[in-house]
Design an enzyme around this catalytic site. Structure first.
Site, PDB file in Angstrom:
ATOM      1  N   ASN A 265       8.842   0.282  -3.371  1.00  0.00           N
ATOM      2  CA  ASN A 265      10.209   0.598  -2.989  1.00  0.00           C
ATOM      3  C   ASN A 265      10.716  -0.325  -1.894  1.00  0.00           C
ATOM      4  OD1 ASN A 265       8.065   2.526  -1.730  1.00  0.00           O
ATOM      5  ND2 ASN A 265       9.640   2.289  -0.169  1.00  0.00           N
ATOM      6  N   ASP A 310      12.930   5.772  -3.025  1.00  0.00           N
ATOM      7  CA  ASP A 310      11.478   5.581  -3.048  1.00  0.00           C
ATOM      8  C   ASP A 310      10.924   5.710  -4.463  1.00  0.00           C
ATOM      9  OD1 ASP A 310       8.901   5.092  -2.049  1.00  0.00           O
ATOM     10  OD2 ASP A 310       8.490   7.204  -1.748  1.00  0.00           O
ATOM     11  N   CYS A 609       1.789  13.567  12.511  1.00  0.00           N
ATOM     12  CA  CYS A 609       0.638  14.388  12.119  1.00  0.00           C
ATOM     13  C   CYS A 609       0.687  14.894  10.681  1.00  0.00           C
ATOM     14  CB  CYS A 609       0.506  15.599  13.049  1.00  0.00           C
ATOM     15  SG  CYS A 609       0.603  15.216  14.808  1.00  0.00           S
ATOM     16  N   MET A 652      -9.637   9.383  12.795  1.00  0.00           N
ATOM     17  CA  MET A 652      -8.523   9.968  13.525  1.00  0.00           C
ATOM     18  C   MET A 652      -7.899   8.895  14.409  1.00  0.00           C
ATOM     19  SD  MET A 652      -6.564  12.461  14.425  1.00  0.00           S
ATOM     20  CE  MET A 652      -5.300  12.412  15.691  1.00  0.00           C
TER      21      MET A 652
END
Length: 694
Positions: A265, A310, A609, A652
């Site tokens: 996209n 998108d 997150c 993480m």
């Protein structure tokens, strides 16, 4: 009366039936599965038939292997000469005896140490490739690595991206001749201009590079294709990168010596920002055919001119020969996000046909004469208006592999039916900018809070590409209920399910022939191959997405087990029992939620997150469920993880830019969500373990 064949002739005949012809190489015969798309025409199809619709009920688990790195649930293995190879987590490549499951070697490129903010893309490897005694893998920090298939030692490593940009690699490399080609992702995380690069397999030396969107005209163009493409853009698009990343599917066509690439996209999604006066914006959302030797442009077909939703074309590109209107046609099959299924002429790139496979409202149809969609103007969310568009950015078809069976003439597509509301962001569009390393680059705004869309659903669709019609489907509740598919000459269709089942069906009818409880979601595509003359089926199991079975929460990150599962006729292995584990929602009654802080935390959570931990703070297995973690109750613990990066090597990422107020806001938002979930369903105070929702 015909005489029975002697044992020698019978053995030869069996080999011919199994291989297709005695001269076939192992890949063409189906003995090996050397790349992401499988041994034949990138179609996730195998000509093997030892396991077939008549005996599939005798399948059993031959062996399993517990994966100790993650996330890895969408990774596709390869198998060559009786050895199974797969990448787990962040491109940790394993080699195993394909018949026994014995680990032969492991290579860890230690990508998290080098990735920095690229870890925020939150994906591990989706696949690898084998050629000429080498295993090729990409890494999230942008390297392409060649590994000796026998020893597991790296032969060479090439950095495919620029220093400190937002590009990363999660997709599989493609191999052909003496070259290996790799794309990248990252356009949703920073100002990225897409390209693919080919390297020499033996040396790692760059052979060619093709950009998918033009750069700044003042700096000149790399080739005539970029000069042509620039005429379809307006404004100063290069300041935004433009997008067009080739982050997933490609296909190699040996007959025409071409590599077909599926282009992503625009960046940002909203065309009014990146190309304010419109234009087709080549080569966004296109299939582009390149000369495999030189990387030179041959042809393109654009599924969404000037796209703004998108609706990328990075999904499977599969090759086939179909009889259409009474004559054989060499075709390319493609189901991008936008909801239509396309059949293209492989030689010319011209559209043969296109029909909708799910409910679509952004366009009335695809005009076969022009090859262009007949759009509904209101779908482009004119200024000040909100548009509800089907499909959503998740697409009618996403990364879960479709497969084509030349015996049945059907293509099997995991489809989604979900909409999305689009509107412009508040304020002047000209002031929009990327915020590097955050998923904020789409350029769309927040729709009205009271806007309701119909519930999402998903299905496995058996589609006749020659006649462009549905033959059968199996529907699932909720979104992304089924994983990638593979099909075989034995009239088999194989697919995992979000509920934890791995299912083998009759490819012609969809009838279930055999099912296995994997104890966690199975969303990766399976493969099949020979080892020691015996046919095996392998799939990687492990949850990656949430809500797939119509539940907000299904698999627990801490209690599910990512595994390699391998099956064969007469297999007798057993998985360990799935023991339920109680994981209560964590809380501290003394913690007082401050609404203003929770509101700030909700914004931070959505930006940084939600991609891993779930958009509603209920994780689907890809990352720990923060509502059940005591860590957010402690500011110092949050600071150690978020700003100091203590869990970096476990995938993480660091968010060193977060302020004390933002971290505290996250604490308040997570507590607010925990109490909302517990109030709505008291049962949520205790996890129901591995098999919740089955």
């Amino acid at each position: 009366m015909r005489k029975r064949a002697g044992p020698v002739f019978a053995a030869i005949l069996a080999g011919v039936l199994l291989s297709g012809c005695l001269g076939d190489p192992p890949a063409a015969s189906g003995a090996d599965w050397p790349g992401y798309g499988g041994p034949v025409d990138e179609a996730h199809y195998s000509p093997l038939r030892e396991i077939n619709a008549g005996n599939a009920a005798k399948l059993g688990l031959a062996w399993y292997h517990d994966i100790d790195v993650g996330p890895s649930s969408l990774s596709a293995p390869v198998a060559v000469d009786g050895v199974l190879y797969f990448a787990a987590g962040y491109s940790v490549v394993h080699a195993m005896d394909a018949a026994t499951g014995k680990e032969l070697w492991r290579y860890d490129p230690e990508a998290p140490k080098a990735a920095g903010r690229k870890l925020r893309a939150a994906w591990g490897s989706r696949g690898i490739a084998h050629a000429n005694g080498l295993i090729f893998t990409g890494t999230i920090d942008g390297r392409l690595i060649a590994i000796d298939a026998k020893t597991g030692k790296p032969r060479w490593s090439a950095m495919t991206i620029e220093p400190d940009d937002s590009r990363y690699i999660t997709g599989a490399p493609w191999v052909f001749g003496d070259k290996v080609v790799i794309g990248h992702g990252g356009a949703d995380f920073g100002p990225v201009r897409g390209y693919v690069t080919a390297y020499d397999q033996k040396t790692g030396k760059q052979a060619w590079r093709f950009h998918t969107v033009p750069g700044n005209p003042a700096e000149g163009f790399e080739n005539k294709a970029m000069e042509m493409a620039a005429k379809t853009w307006t404004g100063e698009w290069w300041k935004y990168g433009g997008g067009g990343t080739v982050w997933n599917a490609m296909a190699y066509d040996p007959k025409h010596n071409r590599i077909y690439i599926g282009v992503g996209n625009g960046a940002p999604w909203n065309q009014k920002i990146r190309s304010p006066e419109g234009g087709d914006n080549l080569f966004l959302c296109s299939i582009v055919a390149l000369d495999a030797d030189t990387g030179e442009y041959v042809w393109h077909y654009q599924t969404n001119p000037g796209e703004t939703w998108d609706f990328n074309s990075a999904m499977d590109i599969e090759l086939a020969e179909l009889e259409i209107d009474g004559r054989k046609r060499e075709v390319l099959l493609h189901a991008p996000k936008n909801g239509f299924f396309y059949v293209l002429d492989r030689e010319t790139g011209k559209l043969i046909s296109a029909e909708a496979i799910v409910p679509v409202n952004w366009a009335e149809r695809i005009d076969v004469e022009t090859g262009r969609p007949v759009e509904r103007p209101e779908a482009r969310y004119p200024a000040g208006k909100t548009a509800i568009v089907y499909p959503s950015p998740y697409g009618a078809h996403n990364v879960e592999a479709m497969s084509f069976n030349p015996g049945t003439g059907l293509i099997y597509i995991p489809v989604l039916d979900q909409g999305r509301a689009y509107t412009d962001p508040s304020g002047p569009l000209a002031e929009w900018k990327h915020l590097d390393g955050q998923r904020l680059s789409v350029g769309t705004g927040t729709p009205p809070a009271d806007l309701k869309l119909r519930p999402a659903s998903s299905a496995l669709l058996a589609w006749d590409p020659a006649r462009q019609r549905e033959v059968w489907r199996q529907s699932y509740p909720g979104m992304r209920g089924g994983g990638g598919t593979a099909t075989t000459a034995g009239n088999l269709l194989m697919q995992g399910r979000a509920t934890g089942a791995f299912v083998v069906m009759a490819a012609d009818t969809g009838k279930t022939l055999w099912s296995f409880d994997a104890q966690t979601a199975v969303m990766a595509q399976p493969i099949t191959y020979l080892a020691g003359g015996k046919q095996y089926v392998t799939v990687i199991a492990g949850s990656r997405f949430q809500g797939a079975a119509g539940l907000e929460r299904e698999w627990n990150y801490h209690t599910q087990q990512w595994r390699v599962l391998t099956f064969a006729l007469g297999g007798t292995a057993k998985l360990p029992p799935a023991e339920p584990v109680d994981v209560p929602i964590a809380d501290d009654p003394a913690f007082k939620v401050v609404p203003a802080r929770a509101s700030l935390g909700e914004t931070v959570y959505g930006q940084r997150c939600s991609i891993c931990h779930g958009p509603t703070a209920l994780s689907g297995g890809a990352a720990p469920d923060l509502l059940r973690s005591a860590m957010p109750l402690d500011f110092d613990a949050m600071n150690t993880v978020l700003r100091e990066g203590v869990l970096l090597e476990r995938g993480m990422p660091r968010f060193e830019e977060l302020s004390d107020d933002e971290i505290a806001g996250l604490q308040h938002f997570i507590r607010k969500r925990a109490r909302e979930v517990q109030a709505a369903d008291p049962r949520a105070s205790v996890s129901r373990g591995h098999n919740e929702g089955q």
